[in-house]
Design a protein around this motif. Sequence first.
Motif, mmCIF file in Angstrom:
data_model
loop_
_atom_site.group_PDB
_atom_site.id
_atom_site.type_symbol
_atom_site.label_atom_id
_atom_site.label_comp_id
_atom_site.label_asym_id
_atom_site.label_seq_id
_atom_site.Cartn_x
_atom_site.Cartn_y
_atom_site.Cartn_z
ATOM 1 N N LEU A 1 -7.328 4.288 -1.439
ATOM 2 C CA LEU A 1 -7.335 3.434 -2.627
ATOM 3 C C LEU A 1 -6.176 2.440 -2.596
ATOM 4 O O LEU A 1 -6.331 1.283 -3.013
ATOM 5 N N SER A 2 -5.043 2.861 -2.082
ATOM 6 C CA SER A 2 -3.892 1.960 -1.978
ATOM 7 C C SER A 2 -4.193 0.786 -1.051
ATOM 8 O O SER A 2 -3.888 -0.371 -1.371
ATOM 9 N N SER B 1 0.822 -1.207 0.000
ATOM 10 C CA SER B 1 0.000 0.000 0.000
ATOM 11 C C SER B 1 0.859 1.262 0.000
ATOM 12 O O SER B 1 0.525 2.241 -0.657
ATOM 13 N N ILE C 1 -6.704 -1.661 -2.551
ATOM 14 C CA ILE C 1 -6.127 -2.584 -3.533
ATOM 15 C C ILE C 1 -5.242 -3.622 -2.859
ATOM 16 O O ILE C 1 -5.319 -4.814 -3.152
ATOM 17 N N SER C 2 -4.387 -3.181 -1.946
ATOM 18 C CA SER C 2 -3.394 -4.096 -1.381
ATOM 19 C C SER C 2 -3.979 -5.066 -0.350
ATOM 20 O O SER C 2 -3.491 -6.195 -0.243
#
Length: 120
Positions: A79-80, A67, A83-84
């Motif tokens: 958002l990081s 992230s 996703i991660s």
Amino acid sequence: MYYFPQPPYFLVVAGLFIGLTCGLAFEATLKSQINAMLKKPIDQMLKGSGLQLPFFGICIGICVFLSAGLEIFLFDRWLSYAISLPMTIFIAALVWIQLESLLKQLKEGGSKAIDLDAFY
């Protein structure tokens, strides 16, 4: 005056450090308990073995590392992590299932059960 947020370089280093140290703990725990685990029934091999905590630490370190890397290069923080986190959970589940399968193969046929020539 508007200030640009600073990239989370510390989180990249911290995530990498957490992942590596927990990985070393996972390796040491696995080596020290492999003989005892092979004497247990197959369905209880990874339960209560002491491997969950270092493995969970590896997953946290990897998630923070991924992230922070995404945040440095592309996205904002939410958002990081969005996703991660699912990616880390998915990969961790796959690795844990593979570890269970490998230990079952070892229990059933010893080290000869693993065909290392198939990988080359």
